[in-house]
Design an enzyme around this catalytic site. Structure first.
Site, PDB file in Angstrom:
ATOM      1  N   LEU A  65      13.722   2.273  -5.065  1.00  0.00           N
ATOM      2  CA  LEU A  65      12.497   2.044  -3.786  1.00  0.00           C
ATOM      3  C   LEU A  65      10.986   3.506  -4.094  1.00  0.00           C
ATOM      4  O   LEU A  65      10.906   3.859  -3.219  1.00  0.00           O
ATOM      5  CB  LEU A  65      13.593   2.338  -2.200  1.00  0.00           C
ATOM      6  CG  LEU A  65      14.513   1.365  -2.411  1.00  0.00           C
ATOM      7  CD1 LEU A  65      15.617   1.462  -3.222  1.00  0.00           C
ATOM      8  CD2 LEU A  65      14.651   0.932  -1.187  1.00  0.00           C
ATOM      9  N   ARG A 107       2.599   5.810   9.698  1.00  0.00           N
ATOM     10  CA  ARG A 107       2.678   4.678  10.261  1.00  0.00           C
ATOM     11  C   ARG A 107       2.701   4.456  11.939  1.00  0.00           C
ATOM     12  O   ARG A 107       3.580   5.259  12.907  1.00  0.00           O
ATOM     13  CB  ARG A 107       4.193   3.584   9.080  1.00  0.00           C
ATOM     14  CG  ARG A 107       3.355   3.837   7.643  1.00  0.00           C
ATOM     15  CD  ARG A 107       4.840   3.342   7.225  1.00  0.00           C
ATOM     16  NE  ARG A 107       5.025   3.736   6.909  1.00  0.00           N
ATOM     17  CZ  ARG A 107       6.405   3.652   5.651  1.00  0.00           C
ATOM     18  NH1 ARG A 107       6.245   2.366   5.181  1.00  0.00           N
ATOM     19  NH2 ARG A 107       6.932   4.756   5.901  1.00  0.00           N
ATOM     20  N   THR A 132       7.644  12.514  -0.306  1.00  0.00           N
ATOM     21  CA  THR A 132       7.620  12.480   0.912  1.00  0.00           C
ATOM     22  C   THR A 132       8.238  11.956   1.779  1.00  0.00           C
ATOM     23  O   THR A 132       8.588  11.658   3.247  1.00  0.00           O
ATOM     24  CB  THR A 132       6.319  10.369   1.302  1.00  0.00           C
ATOM     25  OG1 THR A 132       7.590   9.430   0.779  1.00  0.00           O
ATOM     26  CG2 THR A 132       4.925  10.309   0.816  1.00  0.00           C
ATOM     27  N   TYR A 142      -1.544   0.221  -4.037  1.00  0.00           N
ATOM     28  CA  TYR A 142       0.094  -0.101  -3.490  1.00  0.00           C
ATOM     29  C   TYR A 142       0.366  -1.305  -3.489  1.00  0.00           C
ATOM     30  O   TYR A 142       0.833  -2.140  -4.697  1.00  0.00           O
ATOM     31  CB  TYR A 142      -0.359   0.252  -2.269  1.00  0.00           C
ATOM     32  CG  TYR A 142       1.514   0.059  -1.601  1.00  0.00           C
ATOM     33  CD1 TYR A 142       2.046   1.326  -1.912  1.00  0.00           C
ATOM     34  CD2 TYR A 142       1.515  -0.796  -0.672  1.00  0.00           C
ATOM     35  CE1 TYR A 142       3.409   0.889  -1.792  1.00  0.00           C
ATOM     36  CE2 TYR A 142       3.048  -0.466  -0.277  1.00  0.00           C
ATOM     37  CZ  TYR A 142       3.605   0.292  -0.479  1.00  0.00           C
ATOM     38  OH  TYR A 142       5.185   0.187  -0.355  1.00  0.00           O
ATOM     39  N   ASP A 161      14.800  11.162  -7.286  1.00  0.00           N
ATOM     40  CA  ASP A 161      13.774  11.238  -5.967  1.00  0.00           C
ATOM     41  C   ASP A 161      12.876  12.415  -6.683  1.00  0.00           C
ATOM     42  O   ASP A 161      13.540  13.640  -6.850  1.00  0.00           O
ATOM     43  CB  ASP A 161      13.977  11.532  -4.943  1.00  0.00           C
ATOM     44  CG  ASP A 161      13.158  11.043  -3.919  1.00  0.00           C
ATOM     45  OD1 ASP A 161      13.669   9.670  -2.628  1.00  0.00           O
ATOM     46  OD2 ASP A 161      12.589  11.609  -3.692  1.00  0.00           O
ATOM     47  N   ASP A 189       9.988  12.907 -11.395  1.00  0.00           N
ATOM     48  CA  ASP A 189       9.170  11.702 -10.564  1.00  0.00           C
ATOM     49  C   ASP A 189       9.572  10.826 -11.924  1.00  0.00           C
ATOM     50  O   ASP A 189       8.910  10.975 -12.982  1.00  0.00           O
ATOM     51  CB  ASP A 189       7.503  12.031 -11.090  1.00  0.00           C
ATOM     52  CG  ASP A 189       6.898  11.543 -10.081  1.00  0.00           C
ATOM     53  OD1 ASP A 189       6.588   9.971 -10.394  1.00  0.00           O
ATOM     54  OD2 ASP A 189       5.914  12.213  -9.234  1.00  0.00           O
ATOM     55  N   LYS A 235       2.083  -2.509  -6.793  1.00  0.00           N
ATOM     56  CA  LYS A 235       3.043  -4.191  -6.196  1.00  0.00           C
ATOM     57  C   LYS A 235       3.667  -4.981  -7.376  1.00  0.00           C
ATOM     58  O   LYS A 235       4.735  -5.423  -7.585  1.00  0.00           O
ATOM     59  CB  LYS A 235       3.549  -3.691  -4.638  1.00  0.00           C
ATOM     60  CG  LYS A 235       3.857  -2.830  -4.188  1.00  0.00           C
ATOM     61  CD  LYS A 235       5.543  -1.818  -4.704  1.00  0.00           C
ATOM     62  CE  LYS A 235       6.426  -0.847  -4.019  1.00  0.00           C
ATOM     63  NZ  LYS A 235       7.349  -0.288  -4.205  1.00  0.00           N
TER      64      LYS A 235
HETATM   65  N1  UDP Z   1      -1.674   1.843  13.194  1.00  0.00           N
HETATM   66  C1  UDP Z   1      -2.700   2.452  14.635  1.00  0.00           C
HETATM   67  N2  UDP Z   1      -2.279   3.740  14.966  1.00  0.00           N
HETATM   68  C2  UDP Z   1      -1.350   4.611  14.144  1.00  0.00           C
HETATM   69  C3  UDP Z   1      -0.985   4.077  13.113  1.00  0.00           C
HETATM   70  C4  UDP Z   1      -1.227   3.288  12.737  1.00  0.00           C
HETATM   71  O1  UDP Z   1      -2.985   1.371  15.807  1.00  0.00           O
HETATM   72  O2  UDP Z   1      -1.326   5.861  13.967  1.00  0.00           O
HETATM   73  C5  UDP Z   1      -2.209   0.448  13.226  1.00  0.00           C
HETATM   74  C6  UDP Z   1      -3.168  -0.125  11.117  1.00  0.00           C
HETATM   75  O3  UDP Z   1      -3.589   0.225  12.044  1.00  0.00           O
HETATM   76  C7  UDP Z   1      -2.048  -1.308  11.861  1.00  0.00           C
HETATM   77  C8  UDP Z   1      -0.765  -1.025  12.299  1.00  0.00           C
HETATM   78  O4  UDP Z   1      -0.463  -0.252  13.121  1.00  0.00           O
HETATM   79  O5  UDP Z   1      -2.828  -2.151  12.224  1.00  0.00           O
HETATM   80  C9  UDP Z   1       0.661  -0.983  11.219  1.00  0.00           C
HETATM   81  O6  UDP Z   1       0.400   0.323  10.437  1.00  0.00           O
HETATM   82  P1  UDP Z   1       1.016   0.693   9.935  1.00  0.00           P
HETATM   83  O7  UDP Z   1       0.426   1.822   9.039  1.00  0.00           O
HETATM   84  O8  UDP Z   1       2.312   0.918  10.416  1.00  0.00           O
HETATM   85  O9  UDP Z   1       1.757  -0.126   8.464  1.00  0.00           O
HETATM   86  P2  UDP Z   1       0.778  -1.224   7.791  1.00  0.00           P
HETATM   87  O10 UDP Z   1       1.491  -2.404   8.040  1.00  0.00           O
HETATM   88  O11 UDP Z   1      -0.397  -1.783   8.068  1.00  0.00           O
HETATM   89  O12 UDP Z   1       1.366  -1.360   6.344  1.00  0.00           O
END
Ligand code: UDP
Length: 340
Positions: free
Chosen positions: A84, A197, A41, A156, A37, A62, A160
Site C-alpha cells: 500500500l 482529498r 504522507t 499515479y 513506511d 522507502d 499503478k
Molecule cells: N474536490 C473538491 N474539493 C476539494 C478536494 C477535492 O471539490 O477540496 C473534488 C475533486 O476535484 C474530485 C473529487 O472532489 O472531483 C474527489 O477528489 P479527491 O481528491 O478526493 O479524489 P479523486 O477521486 O479525485 O482521486
C-alpha cells in the site's frame, strides 16, 4: 515482537491511512505484522495505536531503495506482503511525480522480488485511477480505461497500471502468487487533515470555519467506501483462492455528486463556513462508481457501512483531532449495525 519463529505479514505503507487500519485488523486477527513506511504522507500518530501490540514492529524505509536488512533477514518468515506504499491524494502524489512513478514501478518490483524469494503471497493496492476519466459506467474490471499518459495524474495512474502489469507478469511466470485490488475512494478516521482529498478537506474546512472548496461545479461523482469495509475486502482478497489472476474492484457502489457530499457535511457539522467554487483540476474524472459483482461473487464481500454512518464517525473523529489531537477512532462494533 514476541513470536520469533512464526509467519510474518509485511505491510508496505502500513503507517498511512488505509495501511494503518489494515495493520490493526491483521493484528486483531493474530498476525505478526511488520510495517514498512517512509512516513512521506502518513501520520506518525497512526503508529502509536499499533505499537501497543507486541506482534507489531515498524521499519522506516522507502521501497524505491533496496529493501533494508531488517526486512531481508526475515525473508524466510514472510508469507504475506501487502503493498500500500504510495501517496494517493492528487496534490500529494503530484508534488513529486517522479517519486510517485518510481514508488509504483521500482518499489513494486522490490516487493515482488521479495515475494518471489520468500514464497509469499503478494497483494498490490491498485486504484480506480487505472480507469482514468472513464467512458464506461459503472467501471467493471474488464474496462481498459481512458487515461491521459501526459497529464498531471499520469504519474499515479500509469504508475499503478505498470505495477499491475508487473504483478500479473510475476504471476504468469510463476514467480509469485499475486492479488490485485483496485481501490475506489475511501474515507474514515485517521486520514491526514492535510491529505487534500475531498472528504477530509470538506470536513476540516467545515469544522474550522474556513472556506469550503468545491472544484468545478460539484456535479462530478464519486463513490465513497468506509475504511473498515475496504480493509475487510483487502484481507478477503488476500486470503481468497481465485481461479484466475484478475484484478478485483473494491469500493462502495453508492454514487453521489460532490455537491451531495457537501450537503451531508454541511448538515452534519452545522457550519456557517462559506462555500467557494474553484476550477476543476486537469483530468479530474467526471464519474466514478465501481461494479463490485466480481468481489461479491469471489469474496462474498460488499460494503456494510452507509455513507451517513461513516461520515458521522469521520466528522466526530476530525472534531476531536482538530481540537486536541486525541485518538478517538470508533470501535468497529459501533459501526456494525449500519448496513448500506
Ligand atoms: N474536490 C473538491 N474539493 C476539494 C478536494 C477535492 O471539490 O477540496 C473534488 C475533486 O476535484 C474530485 C473529487 O472532489 O472531483 C474527489 O477528489 P479527491 O481528491 O478526493 O479524489 P479523486 O477521486 O479525485 O482521486
Amino acid at each position: 515482537m514476541t513470536d520469533r519463529s512464526g509467519p510474518i505479514t509485511l505491510v508496505a505503507g502500513g503507517a498511512g491511512f488505509i495501511g494503518s487500519h489494515l495493520c490493526q485488523a491483521l493484528l486483531d486477527r493474530g498476525a505478526t505484522v511488520i510495517c514498512l513506511d517512509n512516513l512521506q504522507t502518513s501520520r506518525p500518530v497512526n503508529l502509536r495505536r499499533l505499537e501497543r501490540y507486541a506482534e507489531f514492529s515498524f521499519v522506516e524505509a522507502d521501497i524505491v531503495n533496496p529493501l533494508p536488512l531488517d526486512i531481508l533477514e526475515k525473508t524466510s518468515r514472510i508469507d504475506r506482503i501487502y503493498n500500500l506504499a504510495c501517496a494517493a491524494s492528487p496534490p500529494q502524489y503530484q508534488a513529486d511525480p517522479e517519486h510517485t512513478m518510481l514508488t509504483n514501478v521500482v518499489g513494486t518490483d522490490h516487493l515482488l522480488r521479495l515475494a518471489e524469494r520468500a514464497g509469499a503471497r503478494f497483494l498490490l493496492s491498485s486504484t480506480s485511477e487505472v480507469y482514468g476519466d472513464p467512458e464506461a459506467h459503472p467501471q467493471r474490471e474488464d474496462y481498459r480505461g481512458w487515461v491521459n499518459c501526459t497529464g498531471p495524474r499520469a504519474c499515479y495512474d500509469e504508475g499503478k497500471r505498470a505495477a499491475e502489469a508487473m504483478a500479473f507478469d510475476f504471476a504468469r511466470m510463476g514467480r509469485a502468487e499475486v492479488r490485485v485490488a483496485r481501490i475506489f475512494n475511501t474515507y474514515g478516521p485517521q486520514m491526514h487533515p492535510d491529505d487534500g482529498r475531498v472528504v477530509s478537506n470538506l470536513i476540516c474546512q467545515a469544522l474550522s470555519g474556513k472556506n469550503i472548496t468545491i472544484y468545478g461545479d460539484g456535479t462530478q461523482t464519486r463513490s465513497f467506501c468506509y475504511v473498515s469495509d475496504l480493509v475487510a475486502g483487502l484481507i478477503a482478497l488476500m486470503e481468497s483462492d481465485p481461479e484466475r489472476n484478475e484484478p478485483v474492484n473494491l469500493g462502495n457502489p453508492v454514487e453521489i455528486t460532490v455537491n451531495d457530499l457537501l450537503g451531508h457535511v454541511l448538515a452534519m457539522t452545522g457550519t456557517d463556513a462559506k462555500v467557494v467554487y474553484k476550477p476543476l483540476p486537469i483530468d479530474d474524472p467526471r464519474r466514478r462508481r465501481p461494479d463490485i459483482s466480481r468481489a461479491e461473487a469471489q469474496l462474498d464481500w460488499r460494503p456494510r457501512v452507509s455513507l451517513e454512518v461513516g461520515l458521522a464517525a469521520t466528522c466526530a473523529w476530525f472534531a476531536e483531532e482538530l481540537v486536541g489531537g486525541r485518538d478517538c477512532t470508533p470501535e468497529p462494533e459501533t459501526l456494525r449495525a449500519s448496513v448500506v
